[in-house]
Design an enzyme around this catalytic site. Structure first.
Site, PDB file in Angstrom:
ATOM      1  CB  SER A 152      -0.853   0.062   1.336  1.00  7.78           C
ATOM      2  OG  SER A 152      -1.351   1.378   1.412  1.00  7.78           O
ATOM      3  CE1 TYR A 165      -4.611  -2.113   4.750  1.00  5.16           C
ATOM      4  CE2 TYR A 165      -3.386  -0.006   4.515  1.00  5.16           C
ATOM      5  CZ  TYR A 165      -4.190  -1.327   4.126  1.00  5.16           C
ATOM      6  OH  TYR A 165      -4.182  -1.323   2.681  1.00  5.16           O
TER       7      TYR A 165
HETATM    8  C1  BGC Z   1      -6.301   1.400   1.755  1.00  3.75           C
HETATM    9  C2  BGC Z   1      -7.519   2.450   1.462  1.00  3.75           C
HETATM   10  C3  BGC Z   1      -6.979   3.581   0.985  1.00  3.75           C
HETATM   11  C4  BGC Z   1      -5.755   3.944   0.346  1.00  3.75           C
HETATM   12  C5  BGC Z   1      -5.023   5.158   0.203  1.00  3.75           C
HETATM   13  C6  BGC Z   1      -5.056   1.793   0.790  1.00  3.75           C
HETATM   14  O1  BGC Z   1      -4.086   0.681   1.317  1.00  3.75           O
HETATM   15  O2  BGC Z   1      -6.632   0.221   2.032  1.00  3.75           O
HETATM   16  O3  BGC Z   1      -8.473   2.404   2.485  1.00  3.75           O
HETATM   17  O4  BGC Z   1      -7.944   4.435   0.421  1.00  3.75           O
HETATM   18  O5  BGC Z   1      -4.600   2.897   0.799  1.00  3.75           O
HETATM   19  O6  BGC Z   1      -4.963   5.994   1.452  1.00  3.75           O
END
Ligand code: BGC
Length: 267
Positions: A152, A165
């Site tokens: 991410s 996360y």
């Molecule tokens: C998340 C999303 C978020 C995106 C950008 C992703 O890794 O799961 O919820 O919109 O990152 O912030």
């Protein structure tokens, strides 16, 4: 030109919806036989399998919670029973369980770390064992196997309200790079894709109202939200020999979200 992934088998974790489903479809369209993994949504997984088969591809659905070692072993056993081996692993399964830091329970923390980080470890370990045992099959690929970690932008962008996360994705970055360093002599390629905001159920609150959507766009220089196919196409490239010299890298597919857009006019 032969299809890029012809003759190869790909496991895509968490592929009954969203980004994973698109990766499964794009890889099947590129000629791979695909294992569609799901935890709860057998219906979603069967739909993805049905769409792949209707387009002339091959796929099976396998249930597995990637945070559970015995279930991961079963996922790989089912793959070998159906298709004989595995050539490509896409560690896509991931989730959010958001909370303010002071309100975050140990359960919120563990759940996210277990799926997003430990799941990638467990699946990568099983894939690497098979890649090492089998070695290169030169008719299929220059590499003995490919691992793609779906990370991410939050492996580098800190994210208040989502500490579990962001920590899991920061962990994926060094897990990926350390695996890449260790597994390269076996001709196993390991890379990550770091998606930005991709329109899927995980971030519904960020795009479902016009206000939220405008706020979101202010974070994306390219001025559009991503679609799952943006990631599917990048994953096909990273799994194919077209990227054979790309190793230990993170490919950001984020419309420029990591360019600190606030600094275009501020600072
Ligand atoms: C998340 C999303 C978020 C995106 C950008 C992703 O890794 O799961 O919820 O919109 O990152 O912030």
């Amino acid at each position: 030109m032969p299809e890029q992934l012809q003759g190869q088998v790909a496991i895509i974790t968490g592929s009954s919806s969203g980004i994973g489903a698109a990766i499964a479809q794009c890889m099947a369209a590129a000629g791979a036989k695909v294992v569609v993994n799901y935890v709860r949504s057998s219906k979603g997984a069967e739909e993805v399998v049905g769409e792949i088969e209707a387009a002339g591809g091959k796929a099976i659905a396998v249930q597995c919670d990637v945070s559970q070692e015995d279930q991961v072993l079963n996922l790989f056993a089912q793959t070998y029973a159906a298709f004989g081996t595995v050539d490509i692993l896409v560690n896509n399964a991931g989730l959010q369980r958001d909370a303010k830091f002071v309100d975050m329970t140990l359960d919120d923390w563990n759940w996210v770390i277990n799926v997003n980080l430990t799941g990638q470890f467990l699946c990568s370990r099983e894939a690497a064992k098979e890649f090492i045992k089998r070695g290169v099959v030169s008719e299929c690929s220059c590499a003995a196997g490919k691992i793609i970690c779906i990370s991410s932008v939050h492996e580098v962008i800190p994210w208040g309200g989502h500490c579990n996360y962001a920590a899991s994705k920061g962990g994926v970055r060094l897990l990926m790079q350390s695996m890449a360093q260790e597994l390269a002599p076996h001709k196993i390629r390991v890379n990550s894709i770091a998606p930005g905001a991709i329109k899927t159920p995980i971030n519904r609150s960020a795009w479902e109202t016009p206000e939220a959507f405008n706020d979101l766009l202010s974070l994306i220089p390219y001025n559009r939200i991503g679609v799952p196919e943006d990631i599917g196409k990048a994953a096909v490239w990273l799994a194919s020999d077209d990227s054979d010299y790309v190793h230990g890298e993170v490919l950001f597919v984020d419309g420029g979200m990591t360019l600190y857009p606030g600094f275009a006019t501020g600072g």
